[in-house]
Design an enzyme around this catalytic site. Structure first.
Site, mmCIF file in Angstrom:
data_model
loop_
_atom_site.group_PDB
_atom_site.id
_atom_site.type_symbol
_atom_site.label_atom_id
_atom_site.label_comp_id
_atom_site.label_asym_id
_atom_site.label_seq_id
_atom_site.Cartn_x
_atom_site.Cartn_y
_atom_site.Cartn_z
ATOM 1 N N GLU A 149 -8.471 4.257 4.314
ATOM 2 C CA GLU A 149 -8.436 5.709 4.499
ATOM 3 C C GLU A 149 -6.981 6.142 4.698
ATOM 4 O OE1 GLU A 149 -11.077 6.442 7.772
ATOM 5 O OE2 GLU A 149 -12.832 5.720 6.628
ATOM 6 N N TRP A 208 -6.349 5.055 -2.103
ATOM 7 C CA TRP A 208 -5.842 3.837 -2.767
ATOM 8 C C TRP A 208 -6.982 3.013 -3.351
ATOM 9 C CZ3 TRP A 208 -0.905 4.778 -2.948
ATOM 10 C CH2 TRP A 208 -0.257 5.379 -1.867
ATOM 11 N N ILE A 209 -7.956 3.659 -3.956
ATOM 12 C CA ILE A 209 -9.129 2.930 -4.437
ATOM 13 C C ILE A 209 -8.915 2.465 -5.879
ATOM 14 C CG2 ILE A 209 -11.630 3.026 -4.775
ATOM 15 C CD1 ILE A 209 -10.460 3.209 -1.787
ATOM 16 N N THR A 210 -8.697 1.153 -6.021
ATOM 17 C CA THR A 210 -8.483 0.559 -7.345
ATOM 18 C C THR A 210 -9.704 0.818 -8.226
ATOM 19 O OG1 THR A 210 -7.067 -1.165 -6.445
ATOM 20 C CG2 THR A 210 -8.117 -1.634 -8.566
ATOM 21 N N ARG A 256 19.227 -17.343 -24.418
ATOM 22 C CA ARG A 256 20.429 -16.573 -24.046
ATOM 23 C C ARG A 256 21.563 -17.514 -23.644
ATOM 24 N NH1 ARG A 256 22.069 -10.975 -23.707
ATOM 25 N NH2 ARG A 256 23.574 -10.794 -22.011
ATOM 26 N N GLN A 308 16.425 -11.313 -11.958
ATOM 27 C CA GLN A 308 17.823 -11.745 -11.800
ATOM 28 C C GLN A 308 18.268 -12.590 -13.001
ATOM 29 O OE1 GLN A 308 19.324 -10.594 -9.157
ATOM 30 N NE2 GLN A 308 21.327 -11.510 -9.511
ATOM 31 N N GLU A 343 -5.383 -6.707 0.145
ATOM 32 C CA GLU A 343 -6.277 -7.812 0.581
ATOM 33 C C GLU A 343 -5.695 -8.601 1.740
ATOM 34 O OE1 GLU A 343 -9.147 -7.675 -0.442
ATOM 35 O OE2 GLU A 343 -8.900 -6.496 -2.248
HETATM 36 C C1 LIG Z 1 -2.131 -0.771 -5.474
HETATM 37 C C2 LIG Z 1 -3.082 -0.742 -4.315
HETATM 38 C C3 LIG Z 1 -4.427 -0.921 -4.533
HETATM 39 C C4 LIG Z 1 -5.325 -0.833 -3.460
HETATM 40 N N1 LIG Z 1 -6.681 -0.936 -3.709
HETATM 41 C C5 LIG Z 1 -7.556 -0.706 -2.692
HETATM 42 C C6 LIG Z 1 -8.970 -0.666 -2.944
HETATM 43 O O1 LIG Z 1 -9.447 -0.887 -4.081
HETATM 44 N N2 LIG Z 1 -9.796 -0.377 -1.913
HETATM 45 C C7 LIG Z 1 -9.325 -0.146 -0.642
HETATM 46 O O2 LIG Z 1 -10.136 0.129 0.231
HETATM 47 N N3 LIG Z 1 -7.997 -0.181 -0.373
HETATM 48 C C8 LIG Z 1 -7.104 -0.452 -1.367
HETATM 49 N N4 LIG Z 1 -5.759 -0.482 -1.115
HETATM 50 C C9 LIG Z 1 -5.273 -0.281 0.241
HETATM 51 C C10 LIG Z 1 -4.819 -1.579 0.899
HETATM 52 O O3 LIG Z 1 -5.920 -2.384 1.184
HETATM 53 C C11 LIG Z 1 -4.027 -1.190 2.168
HETATM 54 O O4 LIG Z 1 -2.830 -0.611 1.705
HETATM 55 C C12 LIG Z 1 -3.757 -2.376 3.049
HETATM 56 O O5 LIG Z 1 -4.935 -2.753 3.699
HETATM 57 C C13 LIG Z 1 -2.699 -2.045 4.107
HETATM 58 O O6 LIG Z 1 -3.061 -0.904 4.801
HETATM 59 P P1 LIG Z 1 -2.044 0.326 4.970
HETATM 60 O O7 LIG Z 1 -1.442 0.611 3.633
HETATM 61 O O8 LIG Z 1 -2.771 1.426 5.623
HETATM 62 O O9 LIG Z 1 -0.899 -0.210 5.884
HETATM 63 P P2 LIG Z 1 -0.891 -0.197 7.484
HETATM 64 O O10 LIG Z 1 -2.130 -0.816 8.003
HETATM 65 O O11 LIG Z 1 -0.548 1.163 7.947
HETATM 66 O O12 LIG Z 1 0.331 -1.165 7.761
HETATM 67 C C14 LIG Z 1 1.688 -0.763 7.554
HETATM 68 C C15 LIG Z 1 2.585 -1.972 7.736
HETATM 69 O O13 LIG Z 1 2.422 -2.493 9.062
HETATM 70 C C16 LIG Z 1 2.037 -3.853 8.995
HETATM 71 N N5 LIG Z 1 1.105 -4.149 10.091
HETATM 72 C C17 LIG Z 1 -0.141 -3.659 10.269
HETATM 73 N N6 LIG Z 1 -0.697 -4.176 11.387
HETATM 74 C C18 LIG Z 1 0.229 -5.014 11.917
HETATM 75 C C19 LIG Z 1 0.261 -5.852 13.058
HETATM 76 N N7 LIG Z 1 -0.783 -5.940 13.887
HETATM 77 N N8 LIG Z 1 1.388 -6.573 13.305
HETATM 78 C C20 LIG Z 1 2.452 -6.513 12.462
HETATM 79 N N9 LIG Z 1 2.474 -5.734 11.362
HETATM 80 C C21 LIG Z 1 1.376 -4.994 11.095
HETATM 81 C C22 LIG Z 1 1.388 -4.043 7.645
HETATM 82 O O14 LIG Z 1 1.464 -5.387 7.213
HETATM 83 C C23 LIG Z 1 2.240 -3.130 6.786
HETATM 84 O O15 LIG Z 1 3.417 -3.802 6.421
HETATM 85 C C24 LIG Z 1 -4.839 -0.600 -2.157
HETATM 86 C C25 LIG Z 1 -3.454 -0.455 -1.938
HETATM 87 C C26 LIG Z 1 -2.595 -0.522 -3.001
HETATM 88 C C27 LIG Z 1 -1.120 -0.346 -2.752
#
Ligand SMILES: Cc1cc2nc3c(=O)[nH]c(=O)nc-3n(C[C@H](O)[C@H](O)[C@H](O)COP(=O)(O)OP(=O)(O)OC[C@H]3O[C@@H](n4cnc5c(N)ncnc54)[C@H](O)[C@@H]3O)c2cc1C
Length: 386
Positions: A127, A156-158, A264, A333, A360
């Site tokens: 979400e 972000w739903i693939t 190259r 690179q 994931e």
């Molecule tokens: C191209 C793409 C495809 C996707 N497809 C899907 C999909 O099909 N379905 C779906 O439901 N979602 C999907 N997602 C979402 C994806 O699963 C989330 O982006 C992912 O779970 C991370 O959540 P967030 O982006 O909210 O990051 P956040 O949870 O906000 O985290 C932000 C940063 O903080 C770090 N972090 C979080 N918790 C901690 C902790 N406890 N300690 C240290 N660091 C932490 C994370 O590693 C990250 O670097 C997709 C995302 C992308 C980019």
């Protein structure tokens, strides 16, 4: 293992997937990436090749493929195009969850069209305000006459732009529940997301559920705390597919870099003969070999029904996704300015590989999870967890 005796009569194994990737994906991947979509005609071609859900039992049109072989198939597709592999991953997660957790009626209704690729699936967990922290999901499912009412926004739903059915997770009382929601259900709104860093052709969307009413039969698995198991087990399958796909990226980087450095020359020497270049190539070769062993280990443990597969999959995905990001950077690179232009695929590998570190289970979440294993055993640091 070659599987030939399927309901669809399609032979599919890693060798067939390799041919499919070389003949049909590699030549088109740049165009998919540029146009930000995988065309329907290509998705149908994947159906004809039996790629969508070959792990399903033959009675539902699958090929009964083992997890080990499925991992090899996803690695081949990921070598060709991470966007196509991403579409395959979320479809796999949904089809696997229906097969594992569905009632007899749900399996009879959904699995055959999912196996044929007549229906494509997507998974709605994340979400705008909650990703890694699934405890923070705000979408709700409340009881309504004859079923449930779903409310919430998923981002972000693939495959969201193209999917025919969503597996949507929402808070139901004290636990998370999963619902199969056909795209056309009143109240489901799909808004395309464009200009993503990587996997640009994976047709991402924001999916809104505005008071969406679904029948009781839409609920997958038991409502309540137990359904946390639906989510975690499904994520394990997605993580396995991404681990394999990331291995595919490493192999693609290696192929591209070996070809480029053999063609190259710089200052009278072929790039392949320069020691600093060879160091990068040798690291790619080594990590491709190690990544393959880790993915195969996770697959074998799944085939054996061994619960250690869960940690083996975390470790495989952590290794291959971080290695893919490292080697995609090295591949750019090695290509110099050509690596930054449109004529070579390595810029795409670089963008796609970064995404593998976020989806994931992000790299940080993997590190937190894997570190736990050091404290599970009498001898800290033991690798016997897998
Ligand atoms: C191209 C793409 C495809 C996707 N497809 C899907 C999909 O099909 N379905 C779906 O439901 N979602 C999907 N997602 C979402 C994806 O699963 C989330 O982006 C992912 O779970 C991370 O959540 P967030 O982006 O909210 O990051 P956040 O949870 O906000 O985290 C932000 C940063 O903080 C770090 N972090 C979080 N918790 C901690 C902790 N406890 N300690 C240290 N660091 C932490 C994370 O590693 C990250 O670097 C997709 C995302 C992308 C980019």
């Amino acid at each position: 293992m070659v599987v030939t005796d399927t309901a669809a009569g399609i032979a599919l194994d890693a060798a067939a997937a390799r041919r499919f990737a070389d003949d049909h994906i590699v030549p088109r991947a740049e165009r998919f990436d540029r146009e930000g979509r995988v065309p329907d005609e290509f998705l149908r071609q994947m159906s004809r090749a039996g790629l969508w859900a070959p792990f399903l039992p033959p009675e539902f049109g699958g090929a009964g493929l083992s997890f080990t072989e499925l991992g090899r198939v996803h690695a081949e597709i990921g070598r060709g195009c991470s966007s196509v592999r991403s579409l395959l991953t979320v479809h796999t997660m949904l089809a696997w969850a229906v097969n594992r957790w569905g009632t007899e009626d749900q399996r009879a209704r959904w699995l055959a069209p999912l196996a044929r690729g007549d229906l494509l699936g997507a998974v709605c967990i994340t979400e705008p305000e909650a990703g890694s922290d699934t405890a923070g999901l705000a979408a709700t499912a409340t009881r309504a006459a004859g079923g449930w009412r779903l409310t919430g926004t998923k981002k972000w739903i693939t495959g969201g732009q193209r999917a025919d059915v969503f597996l949507a997770y929402a808070r139901a009382g004290s636990g998370l529940a999963a619902f199969l929601v056909p795209r056309g259900t009143p109240g489901v709104e799909v808004e395309p997301l464009a200009d993503i860093l990587g996997t640009r052709a994976s047709m991402l969307a924001t999916v809104r559920f505005r008071d969406v009413e679904v029948a009781s039969e839409a609920l997958l698995g038991p409502a309540s705390f137990v359904s946390g198991l639906v989510l975690s087990s499904m994520l394990d399958i997605g993580r396995y597919s991404v681990a394999a796909g990331s291995l595919g990226i490493i192999e693609a980087c290696l192929d591209a870099s070996a070809a480029y450095t053999s063609a190259r020359s710089v200052g009278g020497s072929m790039l392949r003969d320069l020691q600093l270049i060879r160091a990068k190539i040798s690291d790619m070769v080594t990590d491709a070999a190690a990544g393959r062993l880790l993915v195969e280990q996770a697959g074998r443990l799944k085939d054996d029904g061994d619960p250690r597969t869960v940690m083996a999959t975390w470790i495989a995905k952590y290794f291959t996704s971080t290695a893919a990001a490292r080697h995609a950077s090295a591949a750019v690179q090695i290509h110099g300015a050509n690596g930054c232009g449109p004529g070579y695929p390595v810029a795409r590998y670089y963008r796609d590989a970064k995404v593998m570190e976020i989806i994931e289970g992000s790299t940080e979440i993997q590190q937190l999870t894997i570190a736990n294993t050091a404290y599970w055993h009498p001898s800290p640091g033991s690798t016997s967890v897998v």
